[in-house]
Scaffold this motif. Structure first.
Motif, PDB file in Angstrom:
ATOM      1  N   ASN A  83       0.806  -1.226   0.000  1.00  0.00           N
ATOM      2  CA  ASN A  83       0.000   0.000   0.000  1.00  0.00           C
ATOM      3  C   ASN A  83       0.838   1.274   0.000  1.00  0.00           C
ATOM      4  OD1 ASN A  83       0.941  -0.449   2.605  1.00  0.00           O
ATOM      5  ND2 ASN A  83      -0.844   0.516   3.575  1.00  0.00           N
ATOM      6  N   ALA A  84       2.157   1.151  -0.192  1.00  0.00           N
ATOM      7  CA  ALA A  84       2.999   2.353  -0.275  1.00  0.00           C
ATOM      8  C   ALA A  84       2.632   3.131  -1.532  1.00  0.00           C
ATOM      9  CB  ALA A  84       4.469   1.960  -0.291  1.00  0.00           C
ATOM     10  N   ARG A  85       2.312   4.421  -1.356  1.00  0.00           N
ATOM     11  CA  ARG A  85       1.871   5.242  -2.493  1.00  0.00           C
ATOM     12  C   ARG A  85       2.095   6.706  -2.163  1.00  0.00           C
ATOM     13  NH1 ARG A  85      -2.471   3.580   0.452  1.00  0.00           N
ATOM     14  NH2 ARG A  85      -3.905   5.232   1.185  1.00  0.00           N
ATOM     15  N   ALA A  86       2.144   7.512  -3.184  1.00  0.00           N
ATOM     16  CA  ALA A  86       2.323   8.955  -2.992  1.00  0.00           C
ATOM     17  C   ALA A  86       1.141   9.519  -2.215  1.00  0.00           C
ATOM     18  CB  ALA A  86       2.466   9.645  -4.342  1.00  0.00           C
ATOM     19  N   GLY A  87       1.434  10.368  -1.236  1.00  0.00           N
ATOM     20  CA  GLY A  87       0.396  11.000  -0.427  1.00  0.00           C
ATOM     21  C   GLY A  87       0.080  10.271   0.856  1.00  0.00           C
ATOM     22  N   LEU A  88       0.529   9.022   0.993  1.00  0.00           N
ATOM     23  CA  LEU A  88       0.219   8.245   2.195  1.00  0.00           C
ATOM     24  C   LEU A  88       1.009   8.777   3.381  1.00  0.00           C
ATOM     25  CD1 LEU A  88      -1.082   5.746   3.585  1.00  0.00           C
ATOM     26  CD2 LEU A  88       0.957   4.473   2.912  1.00  0.00           C
ATOM     27  N   VAL A  89       0.319   8.928   4.528  1.00  0.00           N
ATOM     28  CA  VAL A  89       0.976   9.296   5.789  1.00  0.00           C
ATOM     29  C   VAL A  89       1.148   8.017   6.596  1.00  0.00           C
ATOM     30  CG1 VAL A  89       0.868  10.697   7.877  1.00  0.00           C
ATOM     31  CG2 VAL A  89      -0.085  11.574   5.721  1.00  0.00           C
ATOM     32  N   ALA A  90       2.385   7.743   7.015  1.00  0.00           N
ATOM     33  CA  ALA A  90       2.697   6.476   7.682  1.00  0.00           C
ATOM     34  C   ALA A  90       3.833   6.685   8.674  1.00  0.00           C
ATOM     35  CB  ALA A  90       3.071   5.409   6.653  1.00  0.00           C
ATOM     36  N   PRO A  91       4.025   5.734   9.615  1.00  0.00           N
ATOM     37  CA  PRO A  91       5.150   5.839  10.555  1.00  0.00           C
ATOM     38  C   PRO A  91       6.483   5.570   9.846  1.00  0.00           C
ATOM     39  CG  PRO A  91       3.426   4.360  11.383  1.00  0.00           C
ATOM     40  CD  PRO A  91       3.137   4.609   9.948  1.00  0.00           C
ATOM     41  N   LEU A  92       7.500   6.315  10.238  1.00  0.00           N
ATOM     42  CA  LEU A  92       8.836   6.139   9.682  1.00  0.00           C
ATOM     43  C   LEU A  92       9.822   5.977  10.835  1.00  0.00           C
ATOM     44  CD1 LEU A  92      10.959   6.202   7.376  1.00  0.00           C
ATOM     45  CD2 LEU A  92      11.033   8.703   7.705  1.00  0.00           C
ATOM     46  N   ALA A  93      10.559   4.878  10.820  1.00  0.00           N
ATOM     47  CA  ALA A  93      11.638   4.667  11.796  1.00  0.00           C
ATOM     48  C   ALA A  93      12.914   5.239  11.199  1.00  0.00           C
ATOM     49  CB  ALA A  93      11.789   3.180  12.099  1.00  0.00           C
ATOM     50  N   LEU A  94      13.445   6.278  11.831  1.00  0.00           N
ATOM     51  CA  LEU A  94      14.664   6.927  11.335  1.00  0.00           C
ATOM     52  C   LEU A  94      15.881   6.069  11.643  1.00  0.00           C
ATOM     53  CD1 LEU A  94      13.842  10.552  12.560  1.00  0.00           C
ATOM     54  CD2 LEU A  94      13.616   9.662  10.226  1.00  0.00           C
ATOM     55  N   VAL A  95      16.984   6.395  10.983  1.00  0.00           N
ATOM     56  CA  VAL A  95      18.242   5.681  11.237  1.00  0.00           C
ATOM     57  C   VAL A  95      18.608   5.834  12.716  1.00  0.00           C
ATOM     58  CG1 VAL A  95      20.713   5.617  10.714  1.00  0.00           C
ATOM     59  CG2 VAL A  95      19.046   5.957   8.872  1.00  0.00           C
ATOM     60  N   GLY A  96      18.928   4.710  13.348  1.00  0.00           N
ATOM     61  CA  GLY A  96      19.258   4.699  14.774  1.00  0.00           C
ATOM     62  C   GLY A  96      18.109   4.265  15.659  1.00  0.00           C
ATOM     63  N   ALA A  97      16.873   4.294  15.132  1.00  0.00           N
ATOM     64  CA  ALA A  97      15.723   3.851  15.932  1.00  0.00           C
ATOM     65  C   ALA A  97      15.702   2.326  16.037  1.00  0.00           C
ATOM     66  CB  ALA A  97      14.424   4.347  15.287  1.00  0.00           C
ATOM     67  N   ARG A  98      15.027   1.831  17.085  1.00  0.00           N
ATOM     68  CA  ARG A  98      14.862   0.383  17.242  1.00  0.00           C
ATOM     69  C   ARG A  98      13.410   0.008  16.996  1.00  0.00           C
ATOM     70  NH1 ARG A  98      18.560  -2.889  19.224  1.00  0.00           N
ATOM     71  NH2 ARG A  98      16.951  -4.345  19.960  1.00  0.00           N
ATOM     72  N   VAL A  99      13.219  -0.987  16.141  1.00  0.00           N
ATOM     73  CA  VAL A  99      11.885  -1.521  15.851  1.00  0.00           C
ATOM     74  C   VAL A  99      11.924  -2.991  16.223  1.00  0.00           C
ATOM     75  CG1 VAL A  99      10.144  -1.971  14.103  1.00  0.00           C
ATOM     76  CG2 VAL A  99      11.493   0.145  14.015  1.00  0.00           C
ATOM     77  N   GLY A 100      11.334  -3.327  17.370  1.00  0.00           N
ATOM     78  CA  GLY A 100      11.450  -4.691  17.864  1.00  0.00           C
ATOM     79  C   GLY A 100      12.896  -4.979  18.231  1.00  0.00           C
ATOM     80  N   ASP A 101      13.455  -6.034  17.653  1.00  0.00           N
ATOM     81  CA  ASP A 101      14.853  -6.397  17.914  1.00  0.00           C
ATOM     82  C   ASP A 101      15.800  -5.832  16.862  1.00  0.00           C
ATOM     83  OD1 ASP A 101      14.051  -7.880  20.110  1.00  0.00           O
ATOM     84  OD2 ASP A 101      13.753  -9.709  18.920  1.00  0.00           O
ATOM     85  N   LEU A 102      15.256  -5.010  15.945  1.00  0.00           N
ATOM     86  CA  LEU A 102      16.046  -4.499  14.822  1.00  0.00           C
ATOM     87  C   LEU A 102      16.437  -3.042  15.051  1.00  0.00           C
ATOM     88  CD1 LEU A 102      17.096  -4.967  11.880  1.00  0.00           C
ATOM     89  CD2 LEU A 102      14.874  -4.128  11.091  1.00  0.00           C
ATOM     90  N   THR A 103      17.720  -2.733  14.877  1.00  0.00           N
ATOM     91  CA  THR A 103      18.185  -1.349  14.904  1.00  0.00           C
ATOM     92  C   THR A 103      18.299  -0.868  13.462  1.00  0.00           C
ATOM     93  OG1 THR A 103      19.414  -1.702  16.957  1.00  0.00           O
ATOM     94  CG2 THR A 103      20.025   0.205  15.621  1.00  0.00           C
ATOM     95  N   ILE A 104      17.622   0.253  13.165  1.00  0.00           N
ATOM     96  CA  ILE A 104      17.569   0.757  11.796  1.00  0.00           C
ATOM     97  C   ILE A 104      18.910   1.418  11.434  1.00  0.00           C
ATOM     98  CG2 ILE A 104      16.336   2.223  10.167  1.00  0.00           C
ATOM     99  CD1 ILE A 104      14.750  -0.156  11.305  1.00  0.00           C
ATOM    100  N   LYS A 105      19.440   0.992  10.281  1.00  0.00           N
ATOM    101  CA  LYS A 105      20.688   1.559   9.773  1.00  0.00           C
ATOM    102  C   LYS A 105      20.503   1.956   8.322  1.00  0.00           C
ATOM    103  CE  LYS A 105      23.513  -1.505  12.704  1.00  0.00           C
ATOM    104  NZ  LYS A 105      24.565  -2.554  12.690  1.00  0.00           N
ATOM    105  N   ALA A 106      21.357   2.890   7.880  1.00  0.00           N
ATOM    106  CA  ALA A 106      21.379   3.214   6.452  1.00  0.00           C
ATOM    107  C   ALA A 106      21.909   1.996   5.698  1.00  0.00           C
ATOM    108  CB  ALA A 106      22.250   4.435   6.187  1.00  0.00           C
ATOM    109  N   ALA A 107      21.252   1.651   4.591  1.00  0.00           N
ATOM    110  CA  ALA A 107      21.632   0.437   3.873  1.00  0.00           C
ATOM    111  C   ALA A 107      21.328   0.596   2.396  1.00  0.00           C
ATOM    112  CB  ALA A 107      20.876  -0.756   4.451  1.00  0.00           C
ATOM    113  N   LYS A 108      21.876  -0.336   1.608  1.00  0.00           N
ATOM    114  CA  LYS A 108      21.567  -0.409   0.191  1.00  0.00           C
ATOM    115  C   LYS A 108      20.752  -1.675  -0.053  1.00  0.00           C
ATOM    116  CE  LYS A 108      25.283   2.170  -2.092  1.00  0.00           C
ATOM    117  NZ  LYS A 108      26.330   2.090  -3.138  1.00  0.00           N
ATOM    118  N   LEU A 109      19.579  -1.512  -0.675  1.00  0.00           N
ATOM    119  CA  LEU A 109      18.724  -2.636  -1.008  1.00  0.00           C
ATOM    120  C   LEU A 109      18.678  -2.777  -2.525  1.00  0.00           C
ATOM    121  CD1 LEU A 109      15.775  -2.032   1.501  1.00  0.00           C
ATOM    122  CD2 LEU A 109      17.736  -3.549   1.753  1.00  0.00           C
ATOM    123  N   ARG A 110      19.326  -3.837  -3.036  1.00  0.00           N
ATOM    124  CA  ARG A 110      19.431  -4.083  -4.476  1.00  0.00           C
ATOM    125  C   ARG A 110      20.080  -2.884  -5.180  1.00  0.00           C
ATOM    126  NH1 ARG A 110      16.056  -8.148  -6.634  1.00  0.00           N
ATOM    127  NH2 ARG A 110      15.844  -9.784  -5.051  1.00  0.00           N
ATOM    128  N   GLY A 111      21.095  -2.303  -4.517  1.00  0.00           N
ATOM    129  CA  GLY A 111      21.835  -1.217  -5.130  1.00  0.00           C
ATOM    130  C   GLY A 111      21.271   0.163  -4.906  1.00  0.00           C
TER     131      GLY A 111
END
Length: 794
Positions: A83-111
């Motif tokens: 459901n990701a689309r232009a205009g959608l308002v949604a939660p965003l976990a910034l770099v450094g935030a923890r979501v469950g057991d995951l720490t958000i980092k800057a990354a490359k996904l498929r380049g």
């Protein structure tokens, strides 16, 4: 009952932590079944808006999104949510935030670089929905912390309520108990009447008497029904287990959860008026909000518009008058219905609603007007509109009225075993919303109208005990002299009967006191049955009129599980309807049912199926416990096998019919899906257990004389009639009659049978002569010949 912890704390501010709060709720009788923590550790999670969403160049299921997180420059986020689309308002976990057991980092996904993660509600620990990104309202403040916007962290607490605590089916009702237990105060709640700015009204008519003694309604014109339910309200509903639907519906649900008063919203333009409440008429039909069409009868209460049913009172609204996004004028209603008028109605339709759940247990009769005012203010604040005057119809004589109760200080101390300080008693009762007045020797207490469960002094003692703390009540042994009641010599104890049947290889069964009405129809025993107002299920809808139907059903379940020889008995009560307004008549009975071989499998004798005489022997052994003399007479019971069943009479000390014994009718066995013969008996317990006080008698010093006779009697004459004639004609000299042979065959005419009988004669004062015996035998044969056409066998 499920509710939001933060919502409860709004009504009763307290410094107690979550664990302490849960422990206190359980300790005061509101057992906590589950605590689901929501939105813990959401630092670094913000509200964000997707500015654009382009297909990932190297992956079909990924999108490259430009996201505004309120930081100036948009962030690039790679997202795989459908459901990701232009205009959608949604939660965003910034770099450094923890979501469950995951720490958000800057990354490359498929380049492609990704600087954060757009999140679903499940990933954030807010909800179970993992189907896509959590969609927030369009007006959500971009860049704001998500926790602050959604009122997190929070917890969804679910408590298990006993049926008497209907007042706790609301957040505010629970708040009173928490305030009393934690020494707090329930916060004020704004229920200020909203002044009418319009004149629109709908007249109300009450036609159900005590079943619906109060109905309150209000028209609000010019409402914007398309407005979105505010986040704070929607989240409280979700955390209370209610899915938001639309604003006008959500308002009624919100008020119900907060105050405990079920409400309904009608589209005013679809009503003609007047709105009324009456008993439904047989054959009336109504399409409910869930789309099903139901047929009503006089057991249901109907909300009517110009006398046509538009809602099922206390259960669910109707489809034809529901509010939609097109609604502009709404009619809000709140009513008080007597629990007896609602209980079991939703179950009859195979449904369960929150409204019915509350009305069945009792809703505060003073609450409808308050609920209307609170709902009106919410509608005006969020959706606008012009409220008309509140219209109320009430039958005051039928409304429950709280009555003052005297709580004696000495009685409280005696029951609890400790002296609770007077100030603490008064504090507890006032914190629970009761009016307390000091009087000599105790307190005069007026419970609030919402507390249906507080009616007598013991109820007040219970309130003091549970709030003061059961753990504060000392454990002491009871004192005083024990009164021991001696068992009556004129009655056989039930345990004696149990032991006798167990000794004869029976197992005791405990069956439900309520059965399927169709089962009683099979037994032709439904006459006088008592239907239940609120059955556990349709298969347990009436009180039993006999023990055997349930006992034989239990026997059948054993046979279906490879038990080839089953012998069961039960002691219990049966129920018969009495006059109008009277309690059912209860009768204690004993019953037994058998199937299979007469003896357990063994090598000492050949196997044979149990028959009538085996069962009669078991019954005679019970009768012997009370010294009873039984007589077996031909029976016409519809469930009995013709010729293989009998009515059982007790003939010592006056005649009394005890019950029935015999083999079940083959037609009944087919209806019950049972193979092979099943035998049983069922007797009234009281006359069977009656016992004369034993009195010793001296044995005769003179010998008895036995004379055996064989006579031929018609097959149509039962042995019981022949025996009665023999005993009557034999007079005082005849002490015993023994039937020891029955013969059919050569030498006996068709339609007759030969019976060989031993006659035991005895006189306690002298030795009998041959003449005495001959005269007695001659009198017996003459009576048999004259009364039954019997003759001596040649």
């Amino acid at each position: 009952m499920k509710f939001s912890e933060n919502w409860l704390r709004q009504h009763v501010p307290t410094d107690a932590g979550r664990e302490r709060l849960a422990a206190v709720l359980t300790a005061i009788g509101l057992e906590v079944e589950d605590v689901a923590e929501l939105g813990q550790d959401l630092d670094g999670v913000v509200v964000a808006r997707i500015l654009s969403a382009e297909k990932h160049p190297q992956a079909d299921r990924l999108q490259v999104c430009r996201v505004d997180a309120g930081q100036g420059e948009p962030l690039q986020i790679v997202c795989g949510a459908p459901n990701a689309r232009a205009g959608l308002v949604a939660p965003l976990a910034l770099v450094g935030a923890r979501v469950g057991d995951l720490t958000i980092k800057a990354a490359k996904l498929r380049g492609v670089e990704s600087n954060g993660m757009l999140c679903s509600a499940k990933e954030l620990g807010i909800d179970a929905d993992a189907s896509g990104l959590m969609e927030l309202p369009d007006d959500a403040p971009v860049g704001a912390p998500l926790a602050g916007y959604l009122g997190l962290p929070d917890a969804s607490i679910e408590i298990k309520l006993t049926p008497n605590r209907a007042d706790c089916f609301s957040v505010r009702g629970i708040a009173y108990d928490v305030a009393a237990a934690l020494g707090g105060t329930v916060a004020d709640h704004d229920a200020t009447p909203v002044a009418a700015t319009g004149t629109a009204t709908l007249p109300i008519e009450l036609g159900a008497g005590a079943d619906a003694p109060r109905y309150v309604g209000r028209v609000i014109e010019g409402v914007d029904a398309r407005v979105r339910t505010p986040v704070w309200m929607a989240e409280r509903l979700r955390r209370s287990g209610v899915r938001p639907v639309s604003f006008l519906v959500d308002v009624t649900q919100y008020v119900m959860l907060e105050l405990g008063q079920p409400m309904h919203a009608f589209d005013r333009d679809l009503l003609k008026g007047p709105v009324g409440v009456r008993r439904a008429r047989a054959g009336e039909r109504l399409v409910l909000l869930d789309g099903r069409e139901v047929e009503l009868d006089g057991e249901f209460l109907a909300i009517t518009d110009a006398d046509r049913p538009v809602a099922l009172a206390g259960v669910m609204g109707g489809m034809d008058t529901r509010v939609t996004d097109a609604t502009r004028n709404v009619f809000l209603e709140a009513a008080h219905f007597a629990p007896a008028a609602i209980i079991g109605r939703s179950r009859r339709l195979g449904m369960h609603t929150d409204a019915a759940h509350r009305f069945e247990r009792g809703v505060d009769p003073q609450l409808p007007r308050t609920a209307i005012e609170v709902a009106t203010r919410l509608v005006l604040d969020i959706a606008g509109g012009r409220p008309g005057p509140v219209v109320e119809a009430a039958l005051e004589e039928h409304l429950p009225q709280p009555r003052p109760i005297l709580l004696r200080r000495a009685r409280l101390a005696r029951v609890l075993g400790l002296q609770v300080p007077d100030a603490e008693v008064a504090r507890i009762l006032r914190a629970l919303g009761m009016e307390v007045e000091d009087v000599a020797g105790g307190w005069r207490v007026l419970p609030p109208s919402r507390r249906f469960d507080v009616a007598i002094e013991e109820d007040l003692i219970e309130e003091v005990a549970r709030i003061h703390g059961y753990d504060a009540i000392p454990t002491t042994l009871p004192g005083g002299a024990a009164r021991i009641a001696a068992p009556s010599e004129t009655r056989v104890a039930e345990d004696t009967l149990r032991a006798q049947l167990v000794a004869r290889d029976y197992h005791e069964a405990l069956c439900f006191a309520f059965v399927d009405a169709q089962l009683l129809d099979h037994w032709q025993a439904a006459t006088g049955s008592v239907p239940l107002s609120n059955p556990l299920s349709a298969e347990l809808g009436v009180m039993r009129t006999m023990l055997l139907p349930g006992l034989v059903s239990a026997l059948g379940r054993n046979l279906a599980r490879q038990q080839s020889r089953v012998r069961l008995f039960e002691l219990g009560k049966v129920f018969a309807a009495a006059g109008p307004g009277e309690a059912p008549v209860e009768t204690a009975r004993i019953a037994a049912a058998i199937h299979g071989d007469a003896r357990a499998e063994q090598w000492g004798e050949p196997a044979r199926a149990a028959d009538f005489h085996d069962l009669r022997g078991d019954l005679d052994s019970l009768a012997a416990c009370a010294g009873a003399v039984l007589d077996y007479r031909r029976s016409d019971a519809p469930h009995g096998h013709p010729g293989r069943s009998a009515d059982v009479w007790r003939v010592d000390g006056g005649e009394a019919r005890l019950g029935w014994i015999g083999e079940l009718h083959p037609r009944l066995l087919r209806a019950l899906d049972l193979d092979g013969p099943v035998l049983g008996f069922e007797l009234d317990l009281a006359p069977l257990c009656r016992r004369a006080i034993p009195r010793p008698q001296a044995l005769s010093r003179y010998p008895s004389v036995r004379r055996d006779i064989a006579f031929v009697a018609p097959d149509t004459v039962p042995w019981s009639a022949l025996e009665a004639t023999i005993r009557r004609a034999g007079g005082p000299l005849l002490s015993e009659v023994r039937l020891f042979d029955r013969y059919l065959g050569k030498g006996v005419d068709p339609g007759f049978r030969s019976l060989a009988t031993g006659l035991i004669l005895l006189d306690k004062s002298r030795t009998l002569t041959d003449g005495d015996v001959d005269r007695a035998v001659a009198a017996i044969m003459a009576a048999l010949r004259d009364e039954h056409g019997a003759r001596i066998r040649s």
